[in-house]
Motif scaffolding. Structure first.
Motif, PDB file in Angstrom:
ATOM      1  N   LEU A  69       0.832  -1.201   0.000  1.00  0.00           N
ATOM      2  CA  LEU A  69       0.000   0.000   0.000  1.00  0.00           C
ATOM      3  C   LEU A  69       0.869   1.254   0.000  1.00  0.00           C
ATOM      4  O   LEU A  69       0.599   2.209  -0.736  1.00  0.00           O
ATOM      5  N   ALA A  70       1.928   1.246   0.798  1.00  0.00           N
ATOM      6  CA  ALA A  70       2.846   2.390   0.861  1.00  0.00           C
ATOM      7  C   ALA A  70       3.528   2.617  -0.484  1.00  0.00           C
ATOM      8  O   ALA A  70       3.726   3.769  -0.905  1.00  0.00           O
ATOM      9  N   ARG A  71       3.893   1.554  -1.150  1.00  0.00           N
ATOM     10  CA  ARG A  71       4.568   1.693  -2.448  1.00  0.00           C
ATOM     11  C   ARG A  71       3.639   2.308  -3.491  1.00  0.00           C
ATOM     12  O   ARG A  71       4.056   3.158  -4.281  1.00  0.00           O
ATOM     13  N   LEU A  72       2.386   1.883  -3.499  1.00  0.00           N
ATOM     14  CA  LEU A  72       1.417   2.479  -4.418  1.00  0.00           C
ATOM     15  C   LEU A  72       1.273   3.973  -4.138  1.00  0.00           C
ATOM     16  O   LEU A  72       1.278   4.794  -5.056  1.00  0.00           O
ATOM     17  N   LYS A  73       1.170   4.310  -2.868  1.00  0.00           N
ATOM     18  CA  LYS A  73       1.034   5.711  -2.471  1.00  0.00           C
ATOM     19  C   LYS A  73       2.275   6.520  -2.876  1.00  0.00           C
ATOM     20  O   LYS A  73       2.157   7.629  -3.395  1.00  0.00           O
ATOM     21  N   ALA A  74       3.451   5.944  -2.672  1.00  0.00           N
ATOM     22  CA  ALA A  74       4.698   6.621  -3.016  1.00  0.00           C
ATOM     23  C   ALA A  74       4.823   6.869  -4.519  1.00  0.00           C
ATOM     24  O   ALA A  74       5.505   7.804  -4.938  1.00  0.00           O
ATOM     25  N   HIS A  75       4.156   6.072  -5.323  1.00  0.00           N
ATOM     26  CA  HIS A  75       4.176   6.252  -6.775  1.00  0.00           C
ATOM     27  C   HIS A  75       3.049   7.164  -7.253  1.00  0.00           C
ATOM     28  O   HIS A  75       2.740   7.208  -8.437  1.00  0.00           O
ATOM     29  N   GLY A  76       2.422   7.870  -6.325  1.00  0.00           N
ATOM     30  CA  GLY A  76       1.427   8.861  -6.709  1.00  0.00           C
ATOM     31  C   GLY A  76       0.027   8.324  -6.930  1.00  0.00           C
ATOM     32  O   GLY A  76      -0.845   9.060  -7.398  1.00  0.00           O
ATOM     33  N   GLN A  77      -0.213   7.076  -6.607  1.00  0.00           N
ATOM     34  CA  GLN A  77      -1.543   6.511  -6.783  1.00  0.00           C
ATOM     35  C   GLN A  77      -2.427   6.895  -5.595  1.00  0.00           C
ATOM     36  O   GLN A  77      -1.961   6.995  -4.471  1.00  0.00           O
ATOM     37  N   GLU A  78      -3.694   7.115  -5.867  1.00  0.00           N
ATOM     38  CA  GLU A  78      -4.682   7.188  -4.790  1.00  0.00           C
ATOM     39  C   GLU A  78      -4.994   5.735  -4.488  1.00  0.00           C
ATOM     40  O   GLU A  78      -5.196   4.940  -5.405  1.00  0.00           O
ATOM     41  N   VAL A  79      -5.043   5.370  -3.234  1.00  0.00           N
ATOM     42  CA  VAL A  79      -5.141   3.962  -2.879  1.00  0.00           C
ATOM     43  C   VAL A  79      -6.380   3.703  -2.034  1.00  0.00           C
ATOM     44  O   VAL A  79      -6.658   4.447  -1.085  1.00  0.00           O
ATOM     45  N   LEU A  80      -7.095   2.663  -2.409  1.00  0.00           N
ATOM     46  CA  LEU A  80      -8.224   2.170  -1.630  1.00  0.00           C
ATOM     47  C   LEU A  80      -7.909   0.747  -1.219  1.00  0.00           C
ATOM     48  O   LEU A  80      -7.691  -0.122  -2.061  1.00  0.00           O
ATOM     49  N   ALA A  81      -7.852   0.516   0.092  1.00  0.00           N
ATOM     50  CA  ALA A  81      -7.624  -0.820   0.636  1.00  0.00           C
ATOM     51  C   ALA A  81      -8.984  -1.413   0.967  1.00  0.00           C
ATOM     52  O   ALA A  81      -9.656  -0.958   1.896  1.00  0.00           O
ATOM     53  N   LEU A  82      -9.405  -2.399   0.195  1.00  0.00           N
ATOM     54  CA  LEU A  82     -10.668  -3.097   0.455  1.00  0.00           C
ATOM     55  C   LEU A  82     -10.322  -4.362   1.233  1.00  0.00           C
ATOM     56  O   LEU A  82      -9.829  -5.338   0.673  1.00  0.00           O
ATOM     57  N   HIS A  83     -10.520  -4.300   2.535  1.00  0.00           N
ATOM     58  CA  HIS A  83     -10.111  -5.348   3.460  1.00  0.00           C
ATOM     59  C   HIS A  83     -11.243  -6.375   3.591  1.00  0.00           C
ATOM     60  O   HIS A  83     -12.260  -6.104   4.220  1.00  0.00           O
ATOM     61  N   VAL A  84     -11.051  -7.534   3.007  1.00  0.00           N
ATOM     62  CA  VAL A  84     -12.053  -8.597   3.039  1.00  0.00           C
ATOM     63  C   VAL A  84     -11.848  -9.409   4.320  1.00  0.00           C
ATOM     64  O   VAL A  84     -10.768  -9.954   4.547  1.00  0.00           O
ATOM     65  N   VAL A  85     -12.886  -9.450   5.162  1.00  0.00           N
ATOM     66  CA  VAL A  85     -12.795 -10.154   6.435  1.00  0.00           C
ATOM     67  C   VAL A  85     -13.858 -11.240   6.516  1.00  0.00           C
ATOM     68  O   VAL A  85     -14.894 -11.166   5.862  1.00  0.00           O
ATOM     69  N   ASP A  86     -13.569 -12.238   7.331  1.00  0.00           N
ATOM     70  CA  ASP A  86     -14.487 -13.351   7.528  1.00  0.00           C
ATOM     71  C   ASP A  86     -14.607 -13.601   9.032  1.00  0.00           C
ATOM     72  O   ASP A  86     -13.659 -14.076   9.663  1.00  0.00           O
ATOM     73  N   ASP A  87     -15.771 -13.286   9.596  1.00  0.00           N
ATOM     74  CA  ASP A  87     -15.982 -13.486  11.031  1.00  0.00           C
ATOM     75  C   ASP A  87     -15.772 -14.942  11.439  1.00  0.00           C
ATOM     76  O   ASP A  87     -15.423 -15.220  12.584  1.00  0.00           O
ATOM     77  N   ALA A  88     -15.962 -15.863  10.497  1.00  0.00           N
ATOM     78  CA  ALA A  88     -15.776 -17.285  10.808  1.00  0.00           C
ATOM     79  C   ALA A  88     -14.324 -17.597  11.176  1.00  0.00           C
ATOM     80  O   ALA A  88     -14.059 -18.649  11.769  1.00  0.00           O
ATOM     81  N   ASP A  89     -13.407 -16.687  10.857  1.00  0.00           N
ATOM     82  CA  ASP A  89     -11.999 -16.884  11.226  1.00  0.00           C
ATOM     83  C   ASP A  89     -11.815 -16.999  12.733  1.00  0.00           C
ATOM     84  O   ASP A  89     -10.812 -17.549  13.190  1.00  0.00           O
ATOM     85  N   VAL A  90     -12.764 -16.465  13.505  1.00  0.00           N
ATOM     86  CA  VAL A  90     -12.620 -16.480  14.963  1.00  0.00           C
ATOM     87  C   VAL A  90     -13.860 -17.024  15.671  1.00  0.00           C
ATOM     88  O   VAL A  90     -14.047 -16.798  16.862  1.00  0.00           O
ATOM     89  N   GLU A  91     -14.699 -17.750  14.959  1.00  0.00           N
ATOM     90  CA  GLU A  91     -15.912 -18.302  15.554  1.00  0.00           C
ATOM     91  C   GLU A  91     -15.723 -19.789  15.842  1.00  0.00           C
ATOM     92  O   GLU A  91     -16.066 -20.648  15.025  1.00  0.00           O
TER      93      GLU A  91
END
Length: 169
Positions: A69-91
């Motif tokens: 993410l930092a590298r994309l930002k450093a290259h002048g890109q606007e960055v959107l981090a779409l963080h995919v989560v799964d509640d089942a990971d901790v159920e």
């Protein structure tokens, strides 16, 4: 994402390209090893202009999540981090014995779930997501958490309607 799956990188510019992008994303396999750093490097090498870079990930890549993410930002890109989560990971229920298999590497770990283990797992899971969100906010990286069961098309459509992605331009 297509760059991460070993597929050729293609830029998608303009509103009319959203359908082509989503169709391409639908073809990306959802298993196997990924290398976020290598994918971002390939994308940056093939990109001729600045724009909105959307990274769709669970951000479990220990070697390259934040760095990418930092590298994309450093290259002048606007960055959107779409963080995919799964509640089942901790159920899990205390007393369960689990055979956990890493979807990317196939590595297997056996775990006996105790109350202490579960408490630490849940705290760590939330801490990790909150830490990523804070890191993004501090660096003007747009951040959106999304449930794994929610179709990507719906998530992107709703973000566009709310102006989340457009705000990056």
């Amino acid at each position: 994402l297509p760059a991460l799956a070993g597929q050729p990188w293609r830029e998608h510019t303009g509103r009319g390209r959203a359908a082509a992008l989503l169709a391409e994303l639908a073809e990306v396999p959802d298993a196997g090893r990924t290398d976020l750093r290598a994918g971002v490097a390939r994308a940056l090498a093939a990109t001729r202009r600045r724009g909105l870079a959307v990274v769709v990930s669970d951000f479990y890549d220990p070697a390259g999540a934040v760095e990418s993410l930092a590298r994309l930002k450093a290259h002048g890109q606007e960055v959107l981090a779409l963080h995919v989560v799964d509640d089942a990971d901790v159920e899990f229920a205390p007393g369960e014995s689990l055979r956990c298999v890493d979807a990317e590497t196939g590595e297997e770990v056996r775990v006996d779930v105790t109350r202490e283990f579960l408490d630490r797992l849940v705290r760590g899971w939330h801490r990790r997501a909150e830490s990523l969100e804070r890191w993004c906010a501090a660096r003007q990286v747009l951040y959106q958490r999304s449930d794994v069961d929610r179709p990507l098309f719906d998530e992107v459509r709703d973000m566009l309607r709310r102006g989340v992605a457009l705000a990056a331009r």
